[in-house]
Design a protein around this motif. Structure first.
Motif, PDB file in Angstrom:
ATOM      1  N   ILE A   1       0.856  -1.191   0.000  1.00  0.00           N
ATOM      2  CA  ILE A   1       0.000   0.000   0.000  1.00  0.00           C
ATOM      3  C   ILE A   1       0.889   1.237   0.000  1.00  0.00           C
ATOM      4  O   ILE A   1       1.821   1.349   0.816  1.00  0.00           O
ATOM      5  CB  ILE A   1      -0.929   0.012   1.228  1.00  0.00           C
ATOM      6  CG1 ILE A   1      -1.792  -1.250   1.265  1.00  0.00           C
ATOM      7  CG2 ILE A   1      -1.812   1.250   1.229  1.00  0.00           C
ATOM      8  CD1 ILE A   1      -2.563  -1.418   2.550  1.00  0.00           C
ATOM      9  N   SER A   2       0.593   2.171  -0.911  1.00  0.00           N
ATOM     10  CA  SER A   2       1.364   3.426  -0.985  1.00  0.00           C
ATOM     11  C   SER A   2       0.379   4.591  -1.067  1.00  0.00           C
ATOM     12  O   SER A   2      -0.732   4.441  -1.572  1.00  0.00           O
ATOM     13  CB  SER A   2       2.271   3.424  -2.227  1.00  0.00           C
ATOM     14  OG  SER A   2       3.116   2.287  -2.245  1.00  0.00           O
ATOM     15  N   GLU A   3       0.794   5.734  -0.576  1.00  0.00           N
ATOM     16  CA  GLU A   3      -0.061   6.909  -0.651  1.00  0.00           C
ATOM     17  C   GLU A   3       0.743   8.134  -1.048  1.00  0.00           C
ATOM     18  O   GLU A   3       1.906   8.290  -0.681  1.00  0.00           O
ATOM     19  CB  GLU A   3      -0.793   7.135   0.673  1.00  0.00           C
ATOM     20  CG  GLU A   3       0.078   7.279   1.889  1.00  0.00           C
ATOM     21  CD  GLU A   3      -0.746   7.515   3.145  1.00  0.00           C
ATOM     22  OE1 GLU A   3      -1.885   7.996   3.018  1.00  0.00           O
ATOM     23  OE2 GLU A   3      -0.238   7.234   4.244  1.00  0.00           O
ATOM     24  N   ARG A   4       0.065   8.956  -1.870  1.00  0.00           N
ATOM     25  CA  ARG A   4       0.636  10.240  -2.270  1.00  0.00           C
ATOM     26  C   ARG A   4      -0.392  11.317  -1.973  1.00  0.00           C
ATOM     27  O   ARG A   4      -1.485  11.048  -1.482  1.00  0.00           O
ATOM     28  CB  ARG A   4       0.988  10.209  -3.757  1.00  0.00           C
ATOM     29  CG  ARG A   4       2.047   9.166  -4.115  1.00  0.00           C
ATOM     30  CD  ARG A   4       2.478   9.273  -5.571  1.00  0.00           C
ATOM     31  NE  ARG A   4       1.359   9.099  -6.484  1.00  0.00           N
ATOM     32  CZ  ARG A   4       1.471   9.119  -7.801  1.00  0.00           C
ATOM     33  NH1 ARG A   4       2.652   9.338  -8.359  1.00  0.00           N
ATOM     34  NH2 ARG A   4       0.411   8.942  -8.574  1.00  0.00           N
ATOM     35  N   ASP A   5      -0.047  12.544  -2.275  1.00  0.00           N
ATOM     36  CA  ASP A   5      -0.978  13.640  -1.999  1.00  0.00           C
ATOM     37  C   ASP A   5      -2.265  13.512  -2.797  1.00  0.00           C
ATOM     38  O   ASP A   5      -3.345  13.891  -2.337  1.00  0.00           O
ATOM     39  CB  ASP A   5      -0.303  14.987  -2.316  1.00  0.00           C
ATOM     40  CG  ASP A   5       0.842  15.291  -1.364  1.00  0.00           C
ATOM     41  OD1 ASP A   5       1.726  16.089  -1.733  1.00  0.00           O
ATOM     42  OD2 ASP A   5       0.850  14.713  -0.249  1.00  0.00           O
ATOM     43  N   THR A   6      -2.161  12.982  -4.021  1.00  0.00           N
ATOM     44  CA  THR A   6      -3.323  12.961  -4.919  1.00  0.00           C
ATOM     45  C   THR A   6      -4.033  11.626  -4.966  1.00  0.00           C
ATOM     46  O   THR A   6      -5.199  11.554  -5.352  1.00  0.00           O
ATOM     47  CB  THR A   6      -2.897  13.333  -6.345  1.00  0.00           C
ATOM     48  OG1 THR A   6      -1.880  12.414  -6.782  1.00  0.00           O
ATOM     49  CG2 THR A   6      -2.361  14.747  -6.383  1.00  0.00           C
ATOM     50  N   ASP A   7      -3.338  10.521  -4.616  1.00  0.00           N
ATOM     51  CA  ASP A   7      -3.985   9.222  -4.743  1.00  0.00           C
ATOM     52  C   ASP A   7      -3.403   8.216  -3.761  1.00  0.00           C
ATOM     53  O   ASP A   7      -2.399   8.480  -3.085  1.00  0.00           O
ATOM     54  CB  ASP A   7      -3.888   8.695  -6.182  1.00  0.00           C
ATOM     55  CG  ASP A   7      -2.441   8.509  -6.636  1.00  0.00           C
ATOM     56  OD1 ASP A   7      -2.185   8.610  -7.838  1.00  0.00           O
ATOM     57  OD2 ASP A   7      -1.562   8.259  -5.785  1.00  0.00           O
ATOM     58  N   ILE A   8      -4.085   7.062  -3.713  1.00  0.00           N
ATOM     59  CA  ILE A   8      -3.653   5.920  -2.894  1.00  0.00           C
ATOM     60  C   ILE A   8      -3.583   4.714  -3.814  1.00  0.00           C
ATOM     61  O   ILE A   8      -4.485   4.493  -4.630  1.00  0.00           O
ATOM     62  CB  ILE A   8      -4.638   5.660  -1.742  1.00  0.00           C
ATOM     63  CG1 ILE A   8      -4.636   6.838  -0.770  1.00  0.00           C
ATOM     64  CG2 ILE A   8      -4.298   4.366  -1.009  1.00  0.00           C
ATOM     65  CD1 ILE A   8      -5.706   6.762   0.284  1.00  0.00           C
ATOM     66  N   SER A   9      -2.524   3.920  -3.706  1.00  0.00           N
ATOM     67  CA  SER A   9      -2.364   2.772  -4.603  1.00  0.00           C
ATOM     68  C   SER A   9      -2.128   1.502  -3.807  1.00  0.00           C
ATOM     69  O   SER A   9      -1.626   1.525  -2.679  1.00  0.00           O
ATOM     70  CB  SER A   9      -1.204   3.000  -5.579  1.00  0.00           C
ATOM     71  OG  SER A   9       0.024   3.095  -4.886  1.00  0.00           O
ATOM     72  N   LEU A  10      -2.501   0.384  -4.447  1.00  0.00           N
ATOM     73  CA  LEU A  10      -2.271  -0.948  -3.877  1.00  0.00           C
ATOM     74  C   LEU A  10      -1.740  -1.837  -4.993  1.00  0.00           C
ATOM     75  O   LEU A  10      -2.338  -1.912  -6.074  1.00  0.00           O
ATOM     76  CB  LEU A  10      -3.562  -1.544  -3.306  1.00  0.00           C
ATOM     77  CG  LEU A  10      -3.495  -3.019  -2.898  1.00  0.00           C
ATOM     78  CD1 LEU A  10      -2.548  -3.209  -1.722  1.00  0.00           C
ATOM     79  CD2 LEU A  10      -4.872  -3.566  -2.568  1.00  0.00           C
ATOM     80  N   SER A  11      -0.639  -2.523  -4.744  1.00  0.00           N
ATOM     81  CA  SER A  11      -0.068  -3.436  -5.741  1.00  0.00           C
ATOM     82  C   SER A  11      -0.020  -4.845  -5.158  1.00  0.00           C
ATOM     83  O   SER A  11       0.192  -5.030  -3.960  1.00  0.00           O
ATOM     84  CB  SER A  11       1.341  -2.998  -6.155  1.00  0.00           C
ATOM     85  OG  SER A  11       2.221  -3.058  -5.053  1.00  0.00           O
ATOM     86  N   VAL A  12      -0.239  -5.830  -6.052  1.00  0.00           N
ATOM     87  CA  VAL A  12      -0.158  -7.246  -5.688  1.00  0.00           C
ATOM     88  C   VAL A  12       0.843  -7.889  -6.644  1.00  0.00           C
ATOM     89  O   VAL A  12       0.624  -7.933  -7.856  1.00  0.00           O
ATOM     90  CB  VAL A  12      -1.529  -7.942  -5.802  1.00  0.00           C
ATOM     91  CG1 VAL A  12      -1.395  -9.419  -5.439  1.00  0.00           C
ATOM     92  CG2 VAL A  12      -2.551  -7.263  -4.898  1.00  0.00           C
ATOM     93  N   SER A  13       1.956  -8.385  -6.121  1.00  0.00           N
ATOM     94  CA  SER A  13       2.998  -8.988  -6.953  1.00  0.00           C
ATOM     95  C   SER A  13       3.205 -10.440  -6.552  1.00  0.00           C
ATOM     96  O   SER A  13       3.091 -10.797  -5.378  1.00  0.00           O
ATOM     97  CB  SER A  13       4.306  -8.205  -6.824  1.00  0.00           C
ATOM     98  OG  SER A  13       4.722  -8.139  -5.472  1.00  0.00           O
ATOM     99  N   ASP A  14       3.491 -11.283  -7.560  1.00  0.00           N
ATOM    100  CA  ASP A  14       3.740 -12.703  -7.293  1.00  0.00           C
ATOM    101  C   ASP A  14       5.021 -13.137  -7.993  1.00  0.00           C
ATOM    102  O   ASP A  14       5.685 -12.339  -8.651  1.00  0.00           O
ATOM    103  CB  ASP A  14       2.546 -13.554  -7.749  1.00  0.00           C
ATOM    104  CG  ASP A  14       2.262 -13.427  -9.231  1.00  0.00           C
ATOM    105  OD1 ASP A  14       3.218 -13.553 -10.020  1.00  0.00           O
ATOM    106  OD2 ASP A  14       1.093 -13.205  -9.609  1.00  0.00           O
TER     107      ASP A  14
END
Length: 551
Positions: A471-484
């Motif tokens: 989970i990452s967050e910036r001023d404008t958005d929030i992101s979620l990545s799933v890696s395998d």
């Protein structure tokens, strides 16, 4: 599985020329459990009567004299008769059994006949038939719900269009005509008319009508009153009358149901909208709610622009709510489709294992055949898990925007998927900020997005691999990545990865990863939130899918 202690009343047709086998199956195995069993010696005897007999299952020998069991399968299929058929055969007839299954048989029993095997096979067939019917009913209900929502959304769009029209139209008659047309549309009425106060509260003027009786149309733009409008005007309450009760009201004898809704302003009845139809059933709560909404829109539009702008914002939220509700319906449909895809793989494995047994042709199972049977058992367990997920799908949560902590949601989902991951010796790792990551969303939909991504990663990850949720967050958005750490994907495949009805690369899954929505469905949800989703390959192997949502 149906409890053996339960009583049965299902109808079984048994076609068997051997009296001893007939007695063992009918008298000793099925009838003591309550099954209704009709025994026939030949298939020809029941072919013309099978639809009238309406059996729940047919048990037929492959070795009948004259019309064989395989001939019966072909004949019933040609007639479009859908009845589950179980075949009985001797040892050494594996090729005939396989051919019968390809012709439509759902299961088989081999001689020598055993009572336990007969009961297991019949109950298993009936359970599968019941599951199939429940899924079909569920699908029909989904379609009906979606159709009803689309109809209501169209009505909302018409109401919104009217509200915008009211801002630019100064002709009161045009507005009145539009109001009653809208009232007929949202209530599915045959006719409608609109009464407005003359200002003195002493009488109401008939301002507009459509398809109304001659007695009503004759009073257009004149004072008008009948018993139902007088009742609504005096009480300020909605009046709904249908059926025989309408015969007590003069002038309404030709109608089956009537609904009158007063328009209030400062506690006084300013107007009354009346809709009627020949159907002798009451207008539904949905019809009444939609008509009341029309009344509110009309009142707001005719009073002042300020109230209209408030209503415009409310309608925008309502439209948005219906869009997300439609997505919720699509999620359920997509889950059923994904479950169906999951079922096909173990079924194919089962058929391949049967082929292994046939190719060897030995009565005693060798090591390879024993392994194949173990695989069949494992795949069957997977099918049962999938079937349970389809039946026990939870109902949708109330559709409202809620502020969630994305960290907490991801951890809860990860904990639910850990048992599946442990079976494949896969490690689930969550990388998240120390502080809560707050986001205002529809919780059930974002949950389905994360579950879908994690389910895909579990299916294609190798044993002893690791899946990382970051989970990452910036001023404008929030992101979620799933890696395998799976096999990865080439750039050409990535182009259609999120297209409708695409199955991930066409690769065979390594394991059951839970039932999650598809990547195209995930993209639809993310883009509805004005977010983005993309895929990028990892340096060594595997790949990472990331989505971001605006704050």
């Amino acid at each position: 599985m149906i409890n053996r202690m339960d009583s049965h009343n299902e109808h079984v047709i048994l076609i068997e020329s051997d009296p001893q086998i007939s007695k063992l199956i009918a008298e000793q195995s099925l009838k003591p459990l309550g099954f209704q069993v009709d025994v026939y010696e030949s298939a020809a005897a029941i072919l013309q009567e099978v639809e009238d007999l309406a059996p729940d299952v047919i048990v037929t020998s492959l070795n009948l004299i004259g019309l064989s069991g395989k001939d019966l399968l072909i004949a019933l299929k040609a007639e479009g008769i859908d009845v589950p058929i179980v075949v009985t055969a001797n040892k050494g007839q594996e090729a005939d059994i396989l051919q019968a299954i390809r012709l439509g048989a759902v299961d088989y029993i081999t001689c020598p006949i055993r009572e336990v095997e007969v009961i297991n096979v019949i109950e298993n067939v009936l359970n599968k038939q019941m599951l199939k019917q429940q899924v079909e009913i569920y699908s029909v209900n989904l379609d009906q719900t979606k159709s009803a929502m689309e109809h209501q959304l169209a009505d909302f769009s018409q109401i919104f269009s009217f509200a915008r029209l009211a801002l630019s139209t100064k002709n009161l008659q045009i507005l009145n005509d539009k109001i009653i047309s809208l009232a007929m549309l949202v209530t599915e009425a045959d006719c409608a008319w609109l009464l407005s106060s003359d200002g003195s509260q002493a009488a109401f003027i008939l301002q507009a009508c459509h398809n109304a009786p001659e007695k009503v149309t004759a009073s257009l733009h004149l004072p008008y009153e009948d018993e139902i409008s007088a009742l609504a005007g005096a009480s300020g309450q909605v009046v709904s009358v249908h059926g025989e009760a309408l015969s007590r009201f003069t002038g309404y004898e030709q109608f089956g149901s009537v609904l009158a809704v007063p328009v209030l302003s400062n506690g006084q009845v300013e107007s009354i909208i009346i809709v009627a139809r020949s159907l002798a059933q009451p207008f539904s709560n949905s019809h009444q709610a939609m008509l009341e909404l029309v009344v509110n829109v009309a009142s707001s539009a005719l009073e002042n622009c300020q109230r209209f702008h408030q209503l415009e914002r409310s309608l925008t939220l309502l439209q948005q709510s219906f869009v997300y509700t439609s997505i919720e319906s699509n999620i359920k449909s997509d889950l059923l489709r994904q479950a169906s895809l999951e079922i096909r793989t173990p079924l194919k494995n089962m058929m391949e294992n049967v082929d292994v047994l046939l190719e060897k042709g030995e009565l005693q199972l060798n090591q390879e055949q024993a392994i194949a049977l173990d695989d069949v058992q494992e795949d069957t367990e997977i099918l049962m898990d999938i079937a349970d997920s389809m039946i026990n799908s939870r109902q949708s949560e109330p559709m409202r925007l809620v502020e969630i902590d994305l960290n907490e949601v991801v951890r809860n989902i990860t904990n639910r998927f850990k048992p599946i991951a442990q079976l494949g010796k896969i490690t689930l790792t969550v990388s998240a900020p120390a502080e809560p990551v707050n986001l205002k969303v529809y919780p059930s939909q974002i949950t389905k997005v994360i579950e879908g991504l994690l389910s895909n990663a579990l299916k294609y990850s190798p044993p002893n691999g690791e899946i990382i949720l970051q989970i990452s967050e910036r001023d404008t958005d929030i992101s979620l990545s799933v890696s395998d750490q799976g096999n990865g994907i080439d750039e050409q495949a990535a182009e259609w990865l999120f297209q409708q009805k695409s199955n991930l690369f066409g690769y065979t899954a390594n394991r059951f990863g839970g039932i999650g929505i598809s990547l195209p469905m995930i993209k639809e949800i993310v883009t509805t939130y004005k977010g983005k989703i993309w895929m990028e390959p990892m340096q060594e192997k595997g790949f990472k899918i990331t989505f971001s949502l605006p704050r």
